[in-house]
Design a protein around this motif. Structure first.
Motif, PDB file in Angstrom:
ATOM      1  N   VAL A 276       2.012  29.483 -26.343  1.00 33.07           N
ATOM      2  CA  VAL A 276       1.738  29.393 -24.916  1.00 33.07           C
ATOM      3  C   VAL A 276       2.385  30.567 -24.212  1.00 33.07           C
ATOM      4  O   VAL A 276       3.519  30.950 -24.538  1.00 33.07           O
ATOM      5  CB  VAL A 276       2.290  28.068 -24.337  1.00 33.07           C
ATOM      6  CG1 VAL A 276       2.051  28.000 -22.841  1.00 33.07           C
ATOM      7  CG2 VAL A 276       1.646  26.893 -25.038  1.00 33.07           C
ATOM      8  N   LEU A 277       1.672  31.148 -23.269  1.00 32.13           N
ATOM      9  CA  LEU A 277       2.249  32.203 -22.435  1.00 32.13           C
ATOM     10  C   LEU A 277       2.559  31.612 -21.066  1.00 32.13           C
ATOM     11  O   LEU A 277       1.921  30.644 -20.641  1.00 32.13           O
ATOM     12  CB  LEU A 277       1.254  33.342 -22.259  1.00 32.13           C
ATOM     13  CG  LEU A 277       1.077  34.299 -23.435  1.00 32.13           C
ATOM     14  CD1 LEU A 277       0.082  35.387 -23.059  1.00 32.13           C
ATOM     15  CD2 LEU A 277       2.410  34.928 -23.809  1.00 32.13           C
ATOM     16  N   PRO A 278       3.531  32.190 -20.359  1.00 28.79           N
ATOM     17  CA  PRO A 278       3.769  31.695 -18.995  1.00 28.79           C
ATOM     18  C   PRO A 278       2.519  31.832 -18.126  1.00 28.79           C
ATOM     19  O   PRO A 278       2.350  31.075 -17.164  1.00 28.79           O
ATOM     20  CB  PRO A 278       4.911  32.575 -18.491  1.00 28.79           C
ATOM     21  CG  PRO A 278       5.076  33.675 -19.474  1.00 28.79           C
ATOM     22  CD  PRO A 278       4.502  33.212 -20.754  1.00 28.79           C
ATOM     23  N   ASP A 279       1.651  32.781 -18.498  1.00 31.35           N
ATOM     24  CA  ASP A 279       0.414  32.937 -17.733  1.00 31.35           C
ATOM     25  C   ASP A 279      -0.433  31.673 -17.785  1.00 31.35           C
ATOM     26  O   ASP A 279      -1.075  31.299 -16.787  1.00 31.35           O
ATOM     27  CB  ASP A 279      -0.396  34.103 -18.291  1.00 31.35           C
ATOM     28  CG  ASP A 279       0.420  35.374 -18.328  1.00 31.35           C
ATOM     29  OD1 ASP A 279       1.167  35.550 -19.310  1.00 31.35           O
ATOM     30  OD2 ASP A 279       0.341  36.148 -17.365  1.00 31.35           O
ATOM     31  N   ASP A 280      -0.448  31.027 -18.958  1.00 30.39           N
ATOM     32  CA  ASP A 280      -1.218  29.779 -19.087  1.00 30.39           C
ATOM     33  C   ASP A 280      -0.669  28.733 -18.122  1.00 30.39           C
ATOM     34  O   ASP A 280      -1.421  28.043 -17.432  1.00 30.39           O
ATOM     35  CB  ASP A 280      -1.115  29.234 -20.524  1.00 30.39           C
ATOM     36  CG  ASP A 280      -1.543  30.269 -21.547  1.00 30.39           C
ATOM     37  OD1 ASP A 280      -2.338  31.148 -21.176  1.00 30.39           O
ATOM     38  OD2 ASP A 280      -1.071  30.185 -22.688  1.00 30.39           O
TER      39      ASP A 280
END
Lengths: 320, 672
Positions: A276-280
């Motif tokens: 997971v990216l913080p963008d998600d």
């Protein structure tokens, strides 16, 4: 990577599958890429979604297209004030030939259930839906029956009309993993919609591109996506920031945080990522969190969450 | 408040200390340190007051360890601490209550006040650490092996606290293992006795105490007064130029102690020196001085005497206000006084800007010259006196019959030494020492009247007569004032110098030995002792402590001016960092292994951001940053590597990072 077995769905393959489903849905739905992906995210995350918008914006169509694409059974329940719980769950009927009671399953026994205009029915009926959504099972006449997986509820509600409606209680709103608004189509989209309907309804020609088993595999792949400690820190700090805001009356629950993480995991699969990216998290914060918040005065929850997402620092890249 | 600090600094929580035994050891550690202050610092009021208060505080803290801290009590405690701080400042600046060990008093008060708020284990530990600081302050005045016992008891208190609190934590009882205790106690006693008997006792080695005294930063302003040195009338500028010593006048000298001297050898504590006599009064004729920093190292001092037995340290602790003159044994090797600056007058005496305050300490390292009859007799008369010694053979004020008396006394003596011994022994044998002296009649010369009429006198009369008679014989001589050794106090292990120890004597110039002190007063040996006595403070742990004071580095820093702040700031910063590291040690303890690629990659990422002209904003994710900075292959690669590392835990190997870093020079610097 080594921990993932040979049979398990790889993120790359998951992305391919999801891409097929998206493309298939887009044969019916014009534009609305984000909504389509959000709806699929809700399904892969193993939750239920709430679509809010005016009538005729394609809510039902989206649900149907989704159901058809994954090849599962699909039922639609039109919620009305006189709907009874047994109309959803089903009931036992006396079979005169066998001289015994026979259970006739209600429309809830399906892979994908469209709960149309869910706020039109009474709280009693709503709560029957609530149990099914929360537990994945229904209890009819003392017998508990487990619903077949995948079980995915797409509820719609019309926010503009208030006469004769029973607004969903916060506890029930909290059970939807995310909520989205269809939004009005652009001119080009509207023209395209008309063009496609010139000689009939394209949904009739829609075929399934994946089967129910693959949906379950997708859901399992979603669980294997890594959410790093930094991501958890970020989600918690986001929840704390919401709690600290003056204009928030009812802050996001812990369940909201759990759903946000799960939805972010599902979103990562669309890009073939196994982490997971913080963008998600940022992208999903408004759809996952906004509908649960109780705001003071006339504040808009979506705006509040949006502001926080834009201003809250992400956790440091170095984790020690 | 504490919770906020702990959260901001991300400190691990400190558990509430439930063990009463552990708490009692924390109190005992404080009691040991306080006892050391009482015994070594001769400071009684505050320590004895603080002990019962601290005991009460520990009881209260233990009882209320589970309840919340009340706001008003916290406010009261903070107020008391601030009041104690004011007491420290006032006491060290103004010597309100005698100025005895103000820092130790402050630390003791601090422990007593905070003992009412010892909830957690960390609280108890900080109490113990402060008691260590108190023990350190006591060490300043401690010199014997017994201090080691205090240290040992304190250490065992620390260990017992640790044991007690951990036993409580793991739910085990605190039992006293009597037999092992007795066994270890008995064996250590035996060992101690054995060591005492077998080990050679150190003797005759110079001592070097630690000195802690708050520096006083006032500048030279002019007048100094003399409330405690009635022999010398001090006035005018601090070079001593207009100071005089008048034989017509004598103040009353009491028994009150004026200073304590810890010294490695007995000596006269010399102050002002006078070279000109006239009309019954001595004055100084040379008025020059040089300015020096508070720490005077050996290189700024006159070269060491050719023939000396080594150096010894004296630490002076002032008990009553004294003129701003450094009394010490001469010749000096080095000197430290906690003042803003020192002036050395033409006679080698050091002056401080203001009068010395009670509680002030200074320390001096002096040479112990090797003076004996054989050596001095060989140090013979020169053919011609150097010019600068002209004043010291000026015997004009001496009456003719006194000069004749000197000739008669000297007889056939030819060397300086024999002349000196002849005159001093004559004076000592023929004249009587008496403090009750009638006033000098008007119009009479004080020396003539002393030599031929009253035939009794005190040190000034003897010294003046001896100096002038020696001058008439051609021996350069001058008058030195100061204090005699004082009484050695075996309990305090230091000399107590009292008002009536104020003294005057003669200094005689020998060509190869310089100015040699000679005392013509009856009852003392004319030549000062030149050996290290064994019973003076010559042994003990003080011997192990390096020369001079911890104050000396401070003084050296002070002489750097504003730049002196830098090392201090560095030291303070280091201490803060270490303290922080200690408090967070548990976090450091479980720190996971950092992959080398992680550090390298994040450093590269920072470099790239600087190169691109805009750093990533805190709310920006790496991807958002990449998007906003526009297209760029390197940024894309680095961003995906950073994402993989930070959010999937897959950091690249250093080789890959080096490969990425090669792209950096190609990035043109952008200014946004």
């Amino acid at each position: 990577m080594a921990s993932i077995t040979q049979e398990a769905l790889q993120p790359r393959r998951a992305a391919e599958l999801l891409d097929q489903v998206e493309k298939n849905i887009h044969r019916v739905i014009v534009g609305k890429d984000r909504i389509v992906r959000l709806a699929l995210t809700g399904m892969v995350a193993g939750g239920h979604i709430l679509l809010q918008d005016l009538p005729g914006t394609g809510k039902t169509l989206l649900a149907r297209a989704l159901a058809t694409s994954v090849g599962g059974t699909f039922r639609r329940i039109q919620f009305t004030p006189d709907l009874l719980p047994s109309d959803i769950t089903g009931s036992s009927i006396f079979n005169q030939k066998d001289l015994s009671f026979e259970f006739v399953p209600g429309p809830i026994f399906a892979h994908i259930v469209l709960a149309d205009e869910v706020n039109r029915t009474t709280p009693r009926t709503q709560s029957a839906l609530l149990e099914a959504m929360g537990e994945g099972q229904v209890t009819v006449e003392g017998t508990t029956r487990v619903l077949e997986r995948p079980f995915f509820v797409v509820a719609t509600q019309n926010p503009a009309e208030f006469h004769g409606t029973y607004p969903l209680p916060e506890s029930q709103l909290d059970r939807f993993v995310l909520a989205a608004e269809m939004g009005p189509p652009t001119d080009a989209e509207a023209i395209e919609v008309l063009a496609r309907r010139e000689h009939g309804d394209p949904i009739a020609e829609l075929a399934a591109v994946i089967d129910v088993g693959e949906v379950i595999e997708l859901q399992e792949a979603c669980l294997r996506v890594v959410a790093a400690p930094a991501i958890r820190t970020y989600i918690v700090s986001l929840l704390q920031a919401i709690r600290a805001r003056q204009d928030v009356l009812l802050p996001a629950s812990m369940r909201a945080g759990v759903y946000l993480q799960r939805a972010a995991q599902a979103w990562a699969l669309f890009e073939g990522r196994d982490f997971v990216l913080p963008d998600d998290v940022k992208l999903l914060a408004v759809p996952v969190l906004a509908h649960r918040l109780g705001m003071r005065g006339r504040g808009k929850a979506a705006d509040a969450v949006g502001e926080l997402v834009a201003s809250l620092p992400i956790p440091p890249l170095r984790q020690h | 408040m504490a919770a906020v600090i702990r959260r901001t600094l991300r400190l691990p929580p400190s558990p509430i200390e439930h063990s009463a035994e552990a708490r009692s050891f924390a109190f005992l550690a404080f009691a040991v340190a306080t006892a050391a202050i009482v015994i070594y610092g001769q400071d009684y009021v505050v320590p004895l007051l603080a002990l019962p208060i601290a005991a009460l505080g520990h009881v209260v803290s233990h009882r209320e360890r589970n309840s919340k801290r009340g706001l008003w009590r916290q406010v009261l405690l903070v107020t008391l601490v601030v009041a104690a701080l004011f007491y420290l400042l006032a006491d060290s600046a103004l010597a309100l209550f005698g100025g005895v060990l103000p820092q130790a008093n402050f630390a003791i008060l601090l422990v007593a006040i905070t003992s009412f708020d010892l909830k957690t284990r960390r609280n108890c530990y900080s109490s113990i650490w402060i008691s260590l600081a108190i023990l350190y302050l006591a060490a300043v005045f401690a010199w014997d092996y017994m201090f080691g016992a205090f240290m040992a008891v304190w250490l065992s208190c620390l260990f017992a606290f640790w044991t007690g609190s951990h036993l409580r934590r793991i739910g085990s009882a605190f039992t006293t293992p009597v037999r092992p205790w007795l066994l270890s106690l008995g064996s250590s006693l035996l060992l101690g006795v054995f060591g005492f008997v077998v080990l050679p006792q150190p003797a005759g080695s110079p001592v070097s105490p630690l000195v802690v005294s708050l520096p006083n930063f006032t500048r030279f302003q002019g007048d100094i007064e003399s409330p405690a040195l009635p022999l010398v009338q001090l006035a005018g500028d601090p070079t001593g130029a207009t100071s005089s010593i008048d034989l017509h006048f004598r103040g009353r000298l009491g028994d009150a102690p004026v200073m304590y001297v810890r010294t490695g050898a007995p000596a006269y504590w010399r102050g002002l020196v006078f070279d000109t006599y006239g009309d019954g009064a001595w004055t100084a004729s040379i008025h020059g001085y040089r300015e020096l920093s508070p720490y005077v190292p050996a290189r700024l001092m006159p070269p060491q005497p050719e023939d000396n037995l080594g150096t010894f340290v004296q630490t002076f602790r002032i008990l009553r206000p004294m003129p701003g003159v450094i009394n010490a044994a001469y010749p000096m090797e080095s000197l430290y006084a906690p003042v803003s600056g020192l002036r050395e007058d033409a006679y080698g005496t050091f002056h401080t800007p203001q009068q010395l305050r009670p509680g002030q300490t200074y320390s001096v390292v002096s040479y112990l010259p090797n003076l004996n009859a054989k050596v001095l007799r060989q140090d013979d008369v020169m053919e011609r006196l150097p010019d600068h010694l002209g004043t010291y053979v000026d015997a004009r004020p001496l009456s003719p019959r006194a000069a004749q008396l000197a000739e008669d006394v000297a007889g056939s003596a030819t060397t300086y030494y024999d002349k000196v011994m002849a005159v001093t022994t004559y004076l000592q044998r023929t004249y009587r020492y008496d403090l009750d002296l009638p006033p000098v009649p008007a119009g009479r010369d004080a020396v003539d009247w002393f030599l031929f009429d009253v035939k009794t006198g005190y040190c000034e009369q003897f010294a003046t007569a001896a100096a002038l008679m020696l001058r008439s014989l051609g021996v350069p001589a001058r008058l030195a004032t100061g204090y005699s050794i004082g009484d050695y106090d075996p309990v305090l292990n230091q000399a107590v110098v009292r008002e009536h120890d104020a003294h005057a004597w003669v200094e005689v110039w020998f060509p190869h030995h310089g100015w040699v002190p000679v005392d013509p007063t009856p009852g003392v040996s004319p030549l000062a002792a030149t050996r290290f006595p064994s019973h003076w403070a010559g042994g003990g742990i003080a011997r192990l402590i390096p020369h001079l004071a911890i104050g000396a580095p401070v003084a050296a820093l002070g002489s750097l001016g504003v730049l002196g702040v830098v090392p201090v700031a560095l030291a303070v910063g280091l201490m803060v960092v270490l303290a922080y590291a200690w408090l967070r040690r548990r976090r450091f303890g479980v720190r996971r292994r950092v992959s080398p690629g992680e550090i390298d990659l994040l450093r590269l990422y920072e470099r790239l951001q600087r190169r691109l002209g805009r750093r990533r904003a805190p709310p920006e994710t790496p991807l958002e940053y990449e998007t906003r900075m526009g297209p760029g292959q390197l940024l894309d690669d680095v961003t995906s590597a950073v994402n993989e590392g930070a959010y999937a835990g897959r950091w690249p190997d250093p080789a890959r990072v080096r490969e990425l870093a090669r792209g950096i020079p190609a990035i043109s610097r952008r200014r946004l």
